[in-house]
Motif scaffolding. Structure first.
Motif, short mmCIF file in Angstrom:
data_model
loop_
_atom_site.label_atom_id
_atom_site.label_comp_id
_atom_site.label_asym_id
_atom_site.label_seq_id
_atom_site.Cartn_x
_atom_site.Cartn_y
_atom_site.Cartn_z
N PHE A 137 0.69 -1.16 0.13
CA PHE A 137 -0.06 -0.03 -0.04
C PHE A 137 0.99 1.31 0.04
O PHE A 137 2.01 1.35 0.46
CB PHE A 137 -1.06 0.13 1.32
N VAL A 138 0.29 2.36 -0.45
CA VAL A 138 1.07 3.76 -0.27
C VAL A 138 -0.28 4.45 -0.02
O VAL A 138 -1.37 4.13 -0.15
CB VAL A 138 1.48 4.30 -1.75
N GLY A 139 0.02 5.66 0.77
CA GLY A 139 -1.09 6.51 1.31
C GLY A 139 -0.74 7.85 1.89
O GLY A 139 0.59 8.11 1.77
N LEU A 140 -1.54 8.72 2.25
CA LEU A 140 -1.41 9.95 2.78
C LEU A 140 -1.67 9.73 4.50
O LEU A 140 -2.68 8.87 4.83
CB LEU A 140 -2.42 10.98 2.15
N ARG A 141 -1.03 10.68 5.35
CA ARG A 141 -1.52 10.36 6.66
C ARG A 141 -1.39 12.05 7.23
O ARG A 141 -0.77 12.86 6.76
CB ARG A 141 -0.41 9.51 7.32
N ALA A 142 -2.17 12.24 8.25
CA ALA A 142 -2.39 13.42 8.87
C ALA A 142 -2.40 13.15 10.46
O ALA A 142 -3.14 12.59 10.90
CB ALA A 142 -3.39 14.19 8.34
N GLY A 143 -1.88 13.98 11.33
CA GLY A 143 -2.00 13.75 12.62
C GLY A 143 -0.95 14.79 13.50
O GLY A 143 -0.76 15.60 13.01
N THR A 144 -0.64 14.50 14.72
CA THR A 144 -0.12 15.29 15.68
C THR A 144 1.43 15.36 15.09
O THR A 144 2.11 16.25 15.56
CB THR A 144 -0.07 14.73 17.09
#
Length: 231
Positions: A39-46
């Motif tokens: 898989f490949v992807g985007l992430r957002a968080g602290t």
């Protein structure tokens, strides 16, 4: 729904995972297909916004690499001086996810190379209290502090991950703790006092006070929402 409630729901769902119907169909399907391991992807968080990629080795084990960054700015008082404060986040890392029930719930841990730092500039004033004395701003000049965190950081937590309606897109939510160590503090001044021994002694006291104020960033909550494409 809160993160804790989401994870609790996932744990409850894990008791159903012996059911073949749960394993292969439904609104939230585990990513255990032999043809959708990567898989490949985007992430957002602290830790900021970034990208990730990985591979699910088997039903129980997955490896990931990810990178993220963000600049957060506001007004803060550091070592009793009102400052324009900027927290500059940047890190890259690797992690291992363990799926103890083979399906959507996982435990995660890993290490990150950490570029995080804080920079704070004293806001304009007629004078500054530095250490045990008050100094005219005209003699101090520009007063800038910087907090550098340890380059090696680690994280640990838990989460849930699955593909809505058995499609190629996966959604993952994780929560845990990020540990980056006690910051190393330094100051820079541009005025006439920059080489004055008495002033530099007071500036060292300022370093110790800033250390106490910024120790709160030693560890902080790690929360991340990931959107992936599996193939």
């Amino acid at each position: 729904m809160s993160i804790s409630a989401t994870l609790a729901a996932a744990l409850g769902a894990a008791s159903m995972q012996g059911d073949p119907a749960f394993a292969g169909s439904g609104a939230f399907t585990a990513s255990t297909d032999s043809d959708r391991r990567a898989f490949v992807g985007l992430r957002a968080g602290t830790l900021g916004v970034g990208v990730e990629g990985g591979y699910r080795i088997n039903d129980y084990l997955q490896v990931r690499t990810h990178a993220a960054g963000l600049v957060y700015s506001d007004d803060q008082t550091v070592a009793d001086i009102a400052s324009d404060f900027s927290l500059r986040l940047a890190s890259v890392g690797v992690g291992v996810d363990v799926f103890p029930f083979r399906r959507v719930f996982f435990l995660t841990a890993g290490a990150r190379y950490n570029f995080n730092k804080a920079v704070y500039n004293a806001q304009p004033a007629s004078d500054y209290q530095i250490g045990n004395n008050i100094y005219p701003a005209a003699q101090v000049g520009r007063l800038t502090g910087e907090a550098q965190f340890a380059p090696n950081a680690w994280f640990a937590g838990a989460g849930v991950a699955g593909r809505p309606w058995n499609g190629p897109v996966e959604v993952s939510l994780e929560a845990g703790v990020y540990r980056q160590g006690t910051p190393s503090i330094s100051y820079e001044v541009t005025g006439l006092l920059a080489n004055d021994p008495a002033f530099l002694a007071d500036l060292q006291l300022q370093v110790e006070r800033a250390q106490r104020d910024l120790d709160k960033y030693d560890s902080f909550p790690l929360i991340a929402l990931n959107l992936r494409y599996r193939f």
